[in-house]
Design a protein around this motif. Structure first.
Motif, short mmCIF file in Angstrom:
data_model
loop_
_atom_site.label_atom_id
_atom_site.label_comp_id
_atom_site.label_asym_id
_atom_site.label_seq_id
_atom_site.Cartn_x
_atom_site.Cartn_y
_atom_site.Cartn_z
N ASN A 8 0.85 -1.19 0.00
CA ASN A 8 0.00 0.00 0.00
C ASN A 8 0.89 1.24 0.00
OD1 ASN A 8 -2.14 1.76 0.25
ND2 ASN A 8 -2.53 1.30 2.40
N ARG A 9 1.51 1.51 -1.12
CA ARG A 9 2.48 2.61 -1.22
C ARG A 9 1.84 3.98 -1.05
NH1 ARG A 9 7.33 0.58 -2.57
NH2 ARG A 9 7.37 -1.41 -3.66
N ASP A 10 0.57 4.11 -1.39
CA ASP A 10 -0.11 5.41 -1.30
C ASP A 10 -0.81 5.62 0.04
OD1 ASP A 10 0.62 5.98 -3.95
OD2 ASP A 10 -1.15 4.94 -4.72
N CYS A 11 -0.65 4.67 0.98
CA CYS A 11 -1.31 4.75 2.28
C CYS A 11 -2.81 4.93 2.12
CB CYS A 11 -0.71 5.85 3.15
SG CYS A 11 1.04 5.61 3.48
N ASP A 12 -3.38 4.27 1.15
CA ASP A 12 -4.81 4.35 0.86
C ASP A 12 -5.56 3.41 1.79
OD1 ASP A 12 -7.32 4.62 -0.24
OD2 ASP A 12 -6.82 3.59 -2.12
N LEU A 13 -6.41 3.97 2.62
CA LEU A 13 -7.18 3.16 3.57
C LEU A 13 -8.63 2.97 3.14
CD1 LEU A 13 -5.70 4.47 6.92
CD2 LEU A 13 -5.13 2.40 5.66
N ALA A 14 -9.01 3.51 1.99
CA ALA A 14 -10.38 3.32 1.51
C ALA A 14 -10.71 1.85 1.29
CB ALA A 14 -10.62 4.13 0.25
N PRO A 15 -9.80 1.03 0.72
CA PRO A 15 -10.12 -0.39 0.57
C PRO A 15 -10.33 -1.08 1.92
CG PRO A 15 -8.32 0.18 -0.90
CD PRO A 15 -8.55 1.36 0.01
N LEU A 16 -9.56 -0.69 2.94
CA LEU A 16 -9.75 -1.27 4.27
C LEU A 16 -11.11 -0.88 4.81
CD1 LEU A 16 -8.75 -2.87 6.71
CD2 LEU A 16 -7.65 -0.77 7.53
N ALA A 17 -11.46 0.39 4.68
CA ALA A 17 -12.77 0.85 5.16
C ALA A 17 -13.91 0.11 4.48
CB ALA A 17 -12.91 2.36 4.92
N LYS A 18 -13.74 -0.18 3.20
CA LYS A 18 -14.78 -0.86 2.43
C LYS A 18 -14.95 -2.32 2.88
CE LYS A 18 -16.15 -1.92 -2.28
NZ LYS A 18 -15.77 -1.89 -3.69
#
Length: 155
Positions: A8-18
């Protein structure tokens, strides 16, 4: 189940939230707000510069898992945090999950991997034990475990 690991290079947590139901938030982080608050996670739980997180995807490219590795006592030690596997990916994926975790830690230069797991979470505890982790201590319902990555390479 064949799982693919993606950093997760962009520190994107939207997939985790989903993928993370509100009811499961306390299982991976009992101190986090419910419902999932992406800003809180960026600020408090995955905000250290050395934190590295990963997503696991199934054969169809769906996000079904997440974990993070925090730098321990120096860069040669990584501590496993915030492990989550979606319900549909559970059951038989433990060895594959622990293998991905081990490889991710090695890729970050770790020689040792540590974690804490609730002692009454038998599936998780047994998965780590079966993967070769040794139990170091128990306190307040949590087991601290360690895996010597350098020793595994030599063996």
């Amino acid at each position: 189940m064949a799982l693919n690991l993606h950093r997760n290079r962009d520190c994107d947590l939207a997939p985790l939230a989903k993928m993370l139901p509100d009811a499961d938030i306390p299982l991976i982080n009992p101190n986090a707000k419910v419902p999932f608050d992406e800003m809180e996670w960026h600020r408090k739980w995955l905000g250290d510069r050395e934190d590295v997180s990963f997503y696991l995807q199934d054969a169809l490219g769906r996000d079904v898992g997440f974990f993070a590795l925090r730098e321990g006592i120096g860069p040669e030690v990584r501590h496993l945090t915030y492990v989550y596997l979606a319900q549909e990916a559970r059951g038989g994926a433990a060895a594959e999950l622990t293998g991905h975790i081990e490889q991710a830690a090695r890729d970050l230069g770790a020689l040792t991997l540590t974690l804490k797991v609730e002692v009454d979470n038998a599936p998780a505890f047994n998965a780590y034990y079966s993967a070769g982790y040794e139990e170091l201590s128990r306190r307040h319902g949590m087991a601290t475990m360690r895996l010597d990555l350098e020793g595994r390479i030599a063996a």
